[in-house]
Each structure stands twice: as C-alpha cells, then as structure tokens.
Design an enzyme around this catalytic site. Structure first.
Site, PDB file in Angstrom:
ATOM      1  CG  ASP A 116       2.503   0.946   9.819  1.00  0.00           C
ATOM      2  OD1 ASP A 116       1.541   1.263   9.130  1.00  0.00           O
ATOM      3  OD2 ASP A 116       3.510   1.677   9.969  1.00  0.00           O
TER       4      ASP A 116
ATOM      5  CE  LYS B  56      -1.759   1.716   4.047  1.00  0.00           C
ATOM      6  NZ  LYS B  56      -1.485   3.161   4.154  1.00  0.00           N
ATOM      7  CG  ASN B  57       2.368   2.767   3.563  1.00  0.00           C
ATOM      8  OD1 ASN B  57       1.209   3.106   3.323  1.00  0.00           O
ATOM      9  ND2 ASN B  57       2.839   2.603   4.788  1.00  0.00           N
TER      10      ASN B  57
ATOM     11  CG  ASP C 118      -4.677  10.175  11.886  1.00  0.00           C
ATOM     12  OD1 ASP C 118      -4.064  10.144  12.961  1.00  0.00           O
ATOM     13  OD2 ASP C 118      -4.157   9.910  10.799  1.00  0.00           O
TER      14      ASP C 118
HETATM   15  C1  UD1 Z   1       4.018   6.753   6.724  1.00  0.00           C
HETATM   16  C2  UD1 Z   1       3.142   5.575   6.400  1.00  0.00           C
HETATM   17  C3  UD1 Z   1       2.513   5.022   7.659  1.00  0.00           C
HETATM   18  C4  UD1 Z   1       3.587   4.695   8.664  1.00  0.00           C
HETATM   19  C5  UD1 Z   1       4.494   5.908   8.898  1.00  0.00           C
HETATM   20  C6  UD1 Z   1       5.672   5.619   9.788  1.00  0.00           C
HETATM   21  C7  UD1 Z   1       2.356   6.067   4.177  1.00  0.00           C
HETATM   22  C8  UD1 Z   1       1.201   6.416   3.324  1.00  0.00           C
HETATM   23  N1  UD1 Z   1       2.100   6.010   5.481  1.00  0.00           N
HETATM   24  O1  UD1 Z   1       3.184   7.784   7.267  1.00  0.00           O
HETATM   25  O2  UD1 Z   1       1.779   3.836   7.333  1.00  0.00           O
HETATM   26  O3  UD1 Z   1       2.986   4.337   9.890  1.00  0.00           O
HETATM   27  O4  UD1 Z   1       5.013   6.366   7.642  1.00  0.00           O
HETATM   28  O5  UD1 Z   1       6.437   4.587   9.273  1.00  0.00           O
HETATM   29  O6  UD1 Z   1       3.434   5.805   3.697  1.00  0.00           O
HETATM   30  N2  UD1 Z   1       6.000  14.396  11.310  1.00  0.00           N
HETATM   31  C9  UD1 Z   1       6.147  15.721  11.614  1.00  0.00           C
HETATM   32  N3  UD1 Z   1       6.102  16.653  10.614  1.00  0.00           N
HETATM   33  C10 UD1 Z   1       5.928  16.281   9.301  1.00  0.00           C
HETATM   34  C11 UD1 Z   1       5.788  14.920   8.997  1.00  0.00           C
HETATM   35  C12 UD1 Z   1       5.829  13.998  10.025  1.00  0.00           C
HETATM   36  O7  UD1 Z   1       6.310  16.084  12.774  1.00  0.00           O
HETATM   37  O8  UD1 Z   1       5.908  17.154   8.441  1.00  0.00           O
HETATM   38  C13 UD1 Z   1       6.032  13.401  12.395  1.00  0.00           C
HETATM   39  C14 UD1 Z   1       4.688  12.679  12.554  1.00  0.00           C
HETATM   40  O9  UD1 Z   1       3.815  13.415  13.364  1.00  0.00           O
HETATM   41  C15 UD1 Z   1       5.111  11.397  13.215  1.00  0.00           C
HETATM   42  C16 UD1 Z   1       6.474  11.130  12.585  1.00  0.00           C
HETATM   43  O10 UD1 Z   1       6.904  12.360  12.043  1.00  0.00           O
HETATM   44  O11 UD1 Z   1       5.260  11.557  14.591  1.00  0.00           O
HETATM   45  C17 UD1 Z   1       6.474  10.069  11.518  1.00  0.00           C
HETATM   46  O12 UD1 Z   1       5.591  10.398  10.506  1.00  0.00           O
HETATM   47  P1  UD1 Z   1       5.844  10.072   8.959  1.00  0.00           P
HETATM   48  O13 UD1 Z   1       7.071   9.261   8.775  1.00  0.00           O
HETATM   49  O14 UD1 Z   1       5.699  11.340   8.211  1.00  0.00           O
HETATM   50  O15 UD1 Z   1       4.590   9.165   8.664  1.00  0.00           O
HETATM   51  P2  UD1 Z   1       3.721   9.260   7.375  1.00  0.00           P
HETATM   52  O16 UD1 Z   1       4.617   9.565   6.236  1.00  0.00           O
HETATM   53  O17 UD1 Z   1       2.522  10.118   7.621  1.00  0.00           O
END
Ligand code: UD1
Length: 422
Positions: free
Chosen positions: A304, A22-23, A116
C-alpha cells in the site's frame, strides 16, 4: 465522481491524528456475525468501505447502530447468507464474510470479486483452506458457494501469507471442531487485532501476529466489545507526505512499531524521525534523497505504501528503484505520474524513478485508494493546480482526507459531481 484540486507548493506542517485501521475494522465488523447478540466495534474509520461492510451486515440480518466511530452490531439473527454482487463489487474485501458466514450458518454464497486495478487477486487460498477444513466449495453463476454442517480443524499451510485468506481461515477455525494450525500465516498487526476481538468473544487462539497460528475450536462465541487499532497505512501516508513536501508533521495515535521499516526508509530519504508524547514527528529539510525499496508481506514495507513512496521519490535527488512483490499490476497508476512530468520506467516488478526537480500539475485520476493518495501527494509537489479525478477511491480508505490536509496547510478544493435526476 468527485475531483480534488490540489495547489502545489505547500509544505505540510502541524499535527494529524490517524483514524482506526480500515483493514482491521472491516474484519472486526465481519467477525461480529459469528456471535449471536450485540457486539461493539469502536474507533471505526468513517470511510465508505466501512459503510459498505455495514450495509452488507444489514443485508445478512444484523442490526447496525452507528454512533460516531462506534458500531453496535446485533447478530442475534442471521437470515441471509448471500453477499450480493453490488456490494462485493464496491469492496473486494467483502470476501472476509465467507469464513464467518460458513462457520455460523453452515453455508455462504459470496459473489466472486473479479479483477481490479491492481491485478487479478484470486481467492484460491481461501478456498483450499476451507476445503481442508471439510467444506465443499464450488462456483456457480459468479458466486462462490461454500457448505459445511460443521467445519473440522485441520493443519493448513498457505502457499503465500495472504492477509484476507489468513483472516477468513482464522475466523472459520474458531468455530470448527478440533484444532487448526495455519502455517505461513500473514503477520500483519490487523490479524493480531482480529484475534484479540475473537479471543474476547471466547475463541482460543495462540500465535496470531506470527507465521503459525493455532486455533482450538469452540462450540459458540459470545458478543464482545473491541477498539480498532490505529491505521498504520494512514500514518505512513502522512509521514511520506511530510517528507515529500519538506514539511514537519506530527502523526498522533500512530503505533511506531508497526511502521519500523517505513520510517527507516524515510530516514534514508533524509527525514528526521522522532517519537514524543504527541506521536511520531517527521521533519524533512531540503530535497528528498533517492532510495530503493521493496514491498513484502509484513513486517516488510506494505504494498500500500508503494504508490505513495513513488510519488515522494518522483522529486528526489537521484535515482531510486522500487520493487513490487505483492501485487502483479500495481504500477498501472504510474502513467498518471508521467503526465505530471515524473521520470519513471517500469519493467515487470521493478520501477526506476529518476527524480526530477519539480512535477507539473495536470489532470490525473485516482486509480485506487493508495494511488489516489499518491496523486494528491504528487500534486502538493507540483507547480500549478493538479486536478485529481475519481476521488471516491480515496474516500474508501481515508477519513476526512482533505480536512486533514487543510489543517496541515495544504490548499485543496473538492468539486462534487452533480447528479442530474431524470
Ligand atoms: C490485504 C489488504 C490490502 C493490502 C494487501 C497486502 C485488506 C482488506 N486488504 O488485501 O490493503 O494491500 O492485504 O498487504 O486487508 N493471493 C492469491 N490467492 C489468494 C489470495 C491472495 O494468489 O487466495 C495473492 C494476491 O493475488 C496477491 C497476494 O496474494 O498477489 C497478496 O494478497 P493478499 O495478502 O490476499 O491481499 P488481500 O488480503 O486481498
């Protein structure tokens, strides 16, 4: 709002084949926006998140033709650059269209995802990175609005190796003028998969999959054909479910190197893990042993897996400690496990899980994709029939979830919600 009735006591046994990741698929589909013409993405999982991404691309003007797990995506004309709230609300990962739209069209409007069930999930790293590349980014009426006639390559160091921020910046940098270096980049295998697709479109990328990615911008991309890598989270879910139910499951189409740490943790819990031509085989005899684990960005144990491992450890022999380092509110679902008789105490980023002999069936909810899978695993280990509500969350990320469970010997039944028309 479908419900799944899970009869406890089954021991999972047999072979299960994992779908495409999916990702990865979501990002590959978004990347197709960047090349005028028809790209093909294969091995796309048949899950609702990918259907949402297809709808999003159609909204932008992409012609989408789906045949089984293959999507032909014709991005000859991109006529709209706004990702509407209904679609972003349905899938937070929609934020990955920001980089491609901005790079291709010079402008993007993406509805702000909001919070969320697993925490605030801000997008500041995406924004700061694009600003470093010369974009003007602002927020208006709940939308993130980004503009740049042509992005410029820049050195970018991420405060945290965010997966989707790395992907957005990687995609944006591919069409920027000059060289971009992303430091402290996320190293998830899905990023290397995306870079392979972009490279076959004509992008010049080095180091994807490591913490430093170097991108030499090109003027244009050509459409390409790519097969999505297998879903390591789905593979790990089946592996943990096999352990939890003291089963014997062969997970085919999994990539063992992507699961190294998880598999070593499952061995700590008592599982026999072996690799054959058919795939990865996980056997558990006797009660699961307690073990501690910590979630971290890849190659650490994926966040996850956290709910899934917690469901598995709920009936372990002894006390385990789980530490969640990635999302700040990813223990919300624990309340549902408590309703099934689990003995878990959370304190900030930590959870102490005292294994109980047996869980007891109760009506519970799936709070998100992985928490939903965890509830089903808990249901398999419980006495009685567990009713898991809000199965639509599980459908977002697992293809044919209950058909696969049934083939492994589980007794599950879905009750679809009847919609009454006015
Ligand atoms: C992706 C995955 C998700 C997985 C996660 C961590 C997809 C579609 N989703 O989510 O399934 O659980 O990686 O492996 O690929 N953060 C910030 N600022 C930002 C971006 C992120 O503070 O601009 C923080 C988030 O709040 C969180 C952490 O970074 O605490 C990790 O998030 P991130 O790696 O961005 O997860 P996603 O990319 O949303």
């Amino acid at each position: 709002m479908d419900r799944l009735f899970v009869t406890g006591g089954a021991r999972l046994d047999g072979i299960v084949r994992v779908a495409g990741a999916k990702n990865s698929a979501l990002k590959l589909m978004a990347a197709s926006l960047m090349a005028p013409g028809r790209s093909t993405v294969r091995n796309v999982p048949r899950i609702s998140d990918c259907a949402v991404m297809a709808e999003m691309l159609e909204h932008f003007g992409v012609e989408v033709i789906q045949e089984g797990d293959t999507f032909a995506l014709d991005a000859s004309d991109v006529v709209d650059v706004e990702a509407p709230h209904e679609l972003v609300r349905a899938m937070r990962a929609s934020i990955v269209v920001l980089g491609p739209l901005l790079a291709r069209c010079g402008r993007a409007r993406v509805s702000l995802p909001g919070g969320d069930e697993i925490g605030a999930r801000p997008v500041d790293l995406h924004v700061r990175g694009l600003e470093r590349m010369g974009a003007t980014v602002g927020a208006e009426h709940g939308f993130l609005v980004a503009e740049a006639a042509r992005l410029r390559g820049a050195p970018i160091t991420l405060d945290y190796p965010s997966v989707t921020a790395t992907e957005n910046l990687l995609m944006a940098a591919v069409l920027a003028k000059g060289t971009t270096v992303i430091d402290n980049a996320a190293r998830e295998p899905e990023i290397a998969d995306l870079a392979m697709f972009l490279t076959s479109m004509g992008a010049r990328i080095a180091g994807a999959g490591s913490s430093t990615i170097e991108i030499d911008g090109v003027d244009a991309l050509e459409p390409a054909d790519h097969t999505t890598l297998p879903d390591r989270i789905e593979a790990g879910t089946w592996a943990a479910a096999a352990v939890a139910t003291r089963g014997d499951v062969t997970v085919s189409n999994a990539v063992p190197e992507h699961l190294e740490l998880l598999l070593s943790k499952l061995s700590d819990a008592g599982a026999a893990v072996s690799f054959g031509d058919d795939g990865l085989r996980i056997r558990q005899e006797g009660r699961v042993r307690a073990m501690d684990f910590v979630t971290l960005p890849y190659p650490g144990i994926a966040t996850d897996f956290q709910p899934i491992l917690m469901a598995m450890l709920a009936t372990a022999d002894g006390t385990s400690i789980a530490t969640e380092n990635v999302f700040e509110a990813r223990f919300l679902y624990v309340g549902e496990l408590l309703r099934m008789g689990a003995d878990i105490r959370t304190e900030g980023h930590h959870a102490v899980i005292r294994g109980v002999e047996r869980l007891s069936a109760a009506p519970v909810r799936a709070l998100d994709i992985r928490a939903g899978a965890a509830m089903v695993i808990a249901g398999l280990c419980a006495e009685g029939v567990t009713e898991v509500a809000d199965m639509q969350h599980v459908d977002r990320g697992y293809e044919d979830f209950e058909a696969k469970l049934e083939r492994l010997g589980a007794e599950v039944r879905r009750e679809r919600e009847l919609v009454t028309l006015p």
